[in-house]
Design a protein around this motif. Structure first.
Motif, mmCIF file in Angstrom:
data_model
loop_
_atom_site.group_PDB
_atom_site.id
_atom_site.type_symbol
_atom_site.label_atom_id
_atom_site.label_comp_id
_atom_site.label_asym_id
_atom_site.label_seq_id
_atom_site.Cartn_x
_atom_site.Cartn_y
_atom_site.Cartn_z
ATOM 1 N N MET A 19 -37.026 14.696 3.664
ATOM 2 C CA MET A 19 -37.723 14.574 4.929
ATOM 3 C C MET A 19 -38.962 15.450 4.933
ATOM 4 O O MET A 19 -38.981 16.489 4.308
ATOM 5 C CB MET A 19 -36.807 15.041 6.063
ATOM 6 N N GLU A 20 -39.922 15.035 5.696
ATOM 7 C CA GLU A 20 -41.174 15.777 5.792
ATOM 8 C C GLU A 20 -41.167 16.729 6.983
ATOM 9 O O GLU A 20 -40.344 16.617 7.876
ATOM 10 C CB GLU A 20 -42.335 14.802 5.980
ATOM 11 N N SER A 21 -42.141 17.600 6.990
ATOM 12 C CA SER A 21 -42.387 18.489 8.117
ATOM 13 C C SER A 21 -43.779 18.191 8.647
ATOM 14 O O SER A 21 -44.634 17.673 7.928
ATOM 15 C CB SER A 21 -42.293 19.948 7.683
ATOM 16 N N ALA A 22 -44.003 18.539 9.922
ATOM 17 C CA ALA A 22 -45.296 18.230 10.532
ATOM 18 C C ALA A 22 -45.593 19.209 11.655
ATOM 19 O O ALA A 22 -44.703 19.879 12.178
ATOM 20 C CB ALA A 22 -45.292 16.806 11.083
ATOM 21 N N ILE A 23 -46.872 19.251 12.022
ATOM 22 C CA ILE A 23 -47.316 19.998 13.198
ATOM 23 C C ILE A 23 -48.152 19.043 14.040
ATOM 24 O O ILE A 23 -49.088 18.413 13.540
ATOM 25 C CB ILE A 23 -48.088 21.281 12.826
ATOM 26 N N GLU A 68 -37.954 16.970 9.215
ATOM 27 C CA GLU A 68 -37.123 18.122 8.864
ATOM 28 C C GLU A 68 -37.481 19.294 9.786
ATOM 29 O O GLU A 68 -36.616 19.916 10.385
ATOM 30 C CB GLU A 68 -37.355 18.506 7.403
ATOM 31 N N VAL A 69 -38.775 19.586 9.880
ATOM 32 C CA VAL A 69 -39.296 20.605 10.798
ATOM 33 C C VAL A 69 -40.468 19.976 11.531
ATOM 34 O O VAL A 69 -41.342 19.374 10.911
ATOM 35 C CB VAL A 69 -39.789 21.871 10.049
ATOM 36 N N ARG A 75 -37.474 13.034 16.599
ATOM 37 C CA ARG A 75 -36.228 13.702 16.234
ATOM 38 C C ARG A 75 -36.547 14.650 15.090
ATOM 39 O O ARG A 75 -37.393 14.355 14.252
ATOM 40 C CB ARG A 75 -35.168 12.703 15.792
ATOM 41 N N CYS A 76 -35.844 15.781 15.073
ATOM 42 C CA CYS A 76 -36.075 16.712 13.980
ATOM 43 C C CYS A 76 -34.864 17.604 13.785
ATOM 44 O O CYS A 76 -34.037 17.774 14.683
ATOM 45 C CB CYS A 76 -37.327 17.549 14.235
ATOM 46 N N PRO A 136 -33.001 30.188 11.017
ATOM 47 C CA PRO A 136 -32.515 29.316 9.942
ATOM 48 C C PRO A 136 -33.661 28.546 9.308
ATOM 49 O O PRO A 136 -34.500 27.981 9.999
ATOM 50 C CB PRO A 136 -31.567 28.359 10.675
ATOM 51 N N ARG A 137 -33.709 28.555 7.995
ATOM 52 C CA ARG A 137 -34.723 27.792 7.270
ATOM 53 C C ARG A 137 -34.134 26.444 6.858
ATOM 54 O O ARG A 137 -32.931 26.329 6.665
ATOM 55 C CB ARG A 137 -35.171 28.567 6.029
ATOM 56 N N PRO A 138 -34.968 25.431 6.696
ATOM 57 C CA PRO A 138 -34.469 24.118 6.277
ATOM 58 C C PRO A 138 -33.773 24.134 4.915
ATOM 59 O O PRO A 138 -32.921 23.300 4.656
ATOM 60 C CB PRO A 138 -35.716 23.242 6.227
ATOM 61 N N ASP A 139 -34.127 25.098 4.056
ATOM 62 C CA ASP A 139 -33.510 25.157 2.729
ATOM 63 C C ASP A 139 -32.134 25.820 2.749
ATOM 64 O O ASP A 139 -31.513 25.997 1.711
ATOM 65 C CB ASP A 139 -34.430 25.857 1.732
ATOM 66 N N GLY A 140 -31.653 26.206 3.934
ATOM 67 C CA GLY A 140 -30.334 26.818 4.056
ATOM 68 C C GLY A 140 -30.354 28.327 4.106
ATOM 69 O O GLY A 140 -29.362 28.947 4.482
#
Length: 142
Positions: free
Chosen positions: A1-5, A34-35, A50-51, A98-102
């Protein structure tokens, strides 16, 4: 999944971490991320999205965004990401992040190098860099 702003200022685009897409127009944030970071303007304009992790202003409204976790930024003591000093900017993580990488970033302060814009304006970008940059690198080296 990608992240965006969402509603990313054009001047910030070269400072985005790898894998983060700048979004500018309404409707672009719709989807699954993802973020997803929302600037203050983006929080007001965000449509259905959704994220996994939502980075949003603490005083923002984001009722159209569904998130597994919400991290707020701002100058309030309630915000997870804030600045503990404005004269010599220091980014403060007030709760475990919490970071997306765990991995988890424990509460701590990060003295910031000279910034290209005022630190308070850069909080969503600083949060993205903290969440997305490898922990083996300084997250705020430009």
């Amino acid at each position: 999944m990608e992240s965006a702003i969402f509603t990313c200022p054009a001047a910030w685009e070269p400072l985005l971490p790898p894998g983060v897409r700048p979004l500018h127009r309404p409707g672009e944030a719709a989807g699954c991320w993802e973020v997803l970071a929302l600037t203050p303007e983006g929080a007001a304009l965000a449509e259905k999205a959704r994220c996994g992790l939502l980075l949003v202003p603490g005083d923002g409204r984001f009722s159209h965004v569904q998130a597994c976790r919400v991290v707020t930024y701002g100058l309030s003591p309630r915000d997870t990401l804030t600045l503990s000093s404005l004269t010599e900017p220091v980014l403060c993580v007030q709760r475990a992040l919490p970071r997306p990488d765990g991995d988890t970033i424990e509460p701590q302060e990060f003295p910031l190098p000279p910034l290209p814009f005022p630190a308070v304006e850069l909080l969503p970008l600083l949060g993205l860099r903290l969440l997305r940059m490898p922990l083996t690198e300084p997250p705020f080296s430009w």
